[in-house]
Design an enzyme around this catalytic site. Structure first.
Site, PDB file in Angstrom:
ATOM      1  N   LYS A  14      87.974 125.384 -15.165  1.00 39.91           N
ATOM      2  CA  LYS A  14      86.958 124.427 -15.604  1.00 39.91           C
ATOM      3  C   LYS A  14      87.529 123.012 -15.526  1.00 39.91           C
ATOM      4  O   LYS A  14      88.656 122.761 -15.948  1.00 39.91           O
ATOM      5  CB  LYS A  14      86.501 124.749 -17.019  1.00 39.91           C
ATOM      6  CG  LYS A  14      85.483 123.786 -17.585  1.00 39.91           C
ATOM      7  CD  LYS A  14      85.021 124.261 -18.958  1.00 39.91           C
ATOM      8  CE  LYS A  14      84.436 123.142 -19.774  1.00 39.91           C
ATOM      9  NZ  LYS A  14      85.428 122.166 -20.227  1.00 39.91           N
TER      10      LYS A  14
ATOM     11  N   ASP B 212      90.392 126.121 -18.884  1.00 42.99           N
ATOM     12  CA  ASP B 212      90.334 124.667 -18.758  1.00 42.99           C
ATOM     13  C   ASP B 212      91.576 124.142 -18.047  1.00 42.99           C
ATOM     14  O   ASP B 212      92.707 124.529 -18.394  1.00 42.99           O
ATOM     15  CB  ASP B 212      90.285 124.026 -20.159  1.00 42.99           C
ATOM     16  CG  ASP B 212      88.901 123.500 -20.507  1.00 42.99           C
ATOM     17  OD1 ASP B 212      88.107 123.241 -19.593  1.00 42.99           O
ATOM     18  OD2 ASP B 212      88.635 123.338 -21.712  1.00 42.99           O
TER      19      ASP B 212
ATOM     20  N   GLU C 147      77.142 119.659 -22.306  1.00 43.29           N
ATOM     21  CA  GLU C 147      77.409 119.324 -23.707  1.00 43.29           C
ATOM     22  C   GLU C 147      76.483 118.224 -24.220  1.00 43.29           C
ATOM     23  O   GLU C 147      76.438 117.122 -23.676  1.00 43.29           O
ATOM     24  CB  GLU C 147      78.879 118.920 -23.880  1.00 43.29           C
ATOM     25  CG  GLU C 147      79.263 118.734 -25.338  1.00 43.29           C
ATOM     26  CD  GLU C 147      80.764 118.692 -25.551  1.00 43.29           C
ATOM     27  OE1 GLU C 147      81.175 118.465 -26.714  1.00 43.29           O
ATOM     28  OE2 GLU C 147      81.518 118.885 -24.591  1.00 43.29           O
TER      29      GLU C 147
ATOM     30  N   ASP D  60      90.700 123.661 -23.634  1.00 40.48           N
ATOM     31  CA  ASP D  60      91.739 122.751 -24.121  1.00 40.48           C
ATOM     32  C   ASP D  60      91.460 122.322 -25.556  1.00 40.48           C
ATOM     33  O   ASP D  60      92.273 121.637 -26.179  1.00 40.48           O
ATOM     34  CB  ASP D  60      91.899 121.540 -23.206  1.00 40.48           C
ATOM     35  CG  ASP D  60      90.621 120.725 -23.038  1.00 40.48           C
ATOM     36  OD1 ASP D  60      89.636 120.996 -23.746  1.00 40.48           O
ATOM     37  OD2 ASP D  60      90.607 119.810 -22.185  1.00 40.48           O
ATOM     38  N   SER D  61      90.323 122.777 -26.096  1.00 43.44           N
ATOM     39  CA  SER D  61      90.027 122.559 -27.520  1.00 43.44           C
ATOM     40  C   SER D  61      91.089 123.196 -28.407  1.00 43.44           C
ATOM     41  O   SER D  61      91.185 122.869 -29.598  1.00 43.44           O
ATOM     42  CB  SER D  61      88.654 123.140 -27.864  1.00 43.44           C
ATOM     43  OG  SER D  61      88.547 124.497 -27.441  1.00 43.44           O
TER      44      SER D  61
ATOM     45  N   GLU E  50      86.514 118.687 -16.038  1.00 41.47           N
ATOM     46  CA  GLU E  50      85.607 117.691 -16.595  1.00 41.47           C
ATOM     47  C   GLU E  50      85.512 116.498 -15.651  1.00 41.47           C
ATOM     48  O   GLU E  50      86.479 116.136 -14.997  1.00 41.47           O
ATOM     49  CB  GLU E  50      86.105 117.220 -17.965  1.00 41.47           C
ATOM     50  CG  GLU E  50      86.096 118.300 -19.025  1.00 41.47           C
ATOM     51  CD  GLU E  50      86.542 117.785 -20.388  1.00 41.47           C
ATOM     52  OE1 GLU E  50      86.936 116.599 -20.485  1.00 41.47           O
ATOM     53  OE2 GLU E  50      86.495 118.557 -21.350  1.00 41.47           O
TER      54      GLU E  50
END
Length: 281
Positions: free
Chosen positions: A110, A81, A179, A42-43, A112
């Protein structure tokens, strides 16, 4: 030969693995011969769209970019993501994950988060959807942990982080992006979990070395501390922009002065055909 998640697991603690980001077929086709994992992150919200936050990235945007990336991949694993607010509960997560898997033909998704996603991970695992988690610094939630900083810098904080890895492992995740975790802490955690650890700013003691493609290519003025630019595409892009403006100005000048288009840029008919056409008018 197409890589499998089981191939990654076999390499854990034995052989380094490489992962990079891609948001399009063109980049993915270059990476495919060199990477084990290609992540559609999603970056892309900040890299491509200049969004202030990845929270602005939608499910449809991720799917469309992932479909493009899929066309460029023959060998690598492709992980996508799941955007913010698409896995608030197990039911919603399963619906959206199935949609991503079906439309993009990716190898996994993925997510978070910490304890809030364990039930979600379990549900996806039971439905045979491979999950990569994300632990350590989570930019979306950085204000909750005191800003953008390394996570696990005290013994207590490191131990809490380790417990999150074990819970994620128990929930069924096969991997986790790690991270900005201190390298020596990362090494100790990685040895004690079956999860394939993906280092983004967490040193070289994890299983996977991961960076954003735009960081290794030097596409911005300054790279994050954890990244390394291996070339300077920003300089090249700046030069391209100068040439783009030069070409634009030259075109406008020629157009206003009647120099464009010239005979070589146009097609005409014979005088006879032209006259016959004018009579018909």
């Amino acid at each position: 030969m197409k890589k499998k998640i089981s191939d990654l697991i076999k390499k854990k603690n034995k052989q380094k693995i490489v992962s990079l980001t891609a948001y399009s077929k063109n980049v993915a086709s270059i990476l495919d011969n060199h990477c084990d994992i290609i992540l559609v992150g999603d970056s892309l919200g900040s890299v491509l769209y200049n969004y202030k936050s990845t929270r602005e990235v939608t499910l449809n945007t991720m799917i469309e970019h992932s479909k493009s990336v899929r066309m460029g991949i023959k060998k690598s694993l492709m992980i996508v993501d799941m955007p913010h607010n698409t896995y608030q509960g197990p039911k919603e997560a399963l619906k959206n994950a199935k949609q991503i898997m079906k439309k993009t033909k990716c190898d996994g998704v993925k997510l978070e988060g910490g304890k809030k996603i364990y039930k979600v991970v379990k549900t996806l695992f039971k439905n045979k959807i491979p999950v990569m988690g994300h632990l350590g610094l989570v930019p979306r939630k950085s204000t909750w942990i005191g800003g953008l900083r390394a996570v696990g810098k005290t013994a207590d904080e490191a131990y809490e982080l380790f417990k999150k890895f074990k819970r994620l492992e128990d929930a069924g995740a096969f991997s986790a992006e790690c991270e900005v975790i201190p390298e020596n802490i990362m090494g100790e955690i990685s040895k004690r979990t079956s999860i394939v650890t993906v280092s983004l700013g967490s040193g070289k003691k994890a299983d996977v070395m991961y960076l954003f493609m735009n960081d290794i290519c030097g596409e911005q003025e300054k790279s994050p501390r954890h990244a390394k630019a291996y070339t300077n595409l920003k300089k090249m892009k700046d030069e391209i922009e100068i040439e783009r403006v030069r070409a634009l100005k030259a075109f406008i000048k020629d157009s206003l002065e009647g120099k464009f288009p010239g005979p070589e840029n146009s097609v005409n008919v014979s005088e006879e055909i032209l006259e016959n056409f004018k009579k018909k008018l």
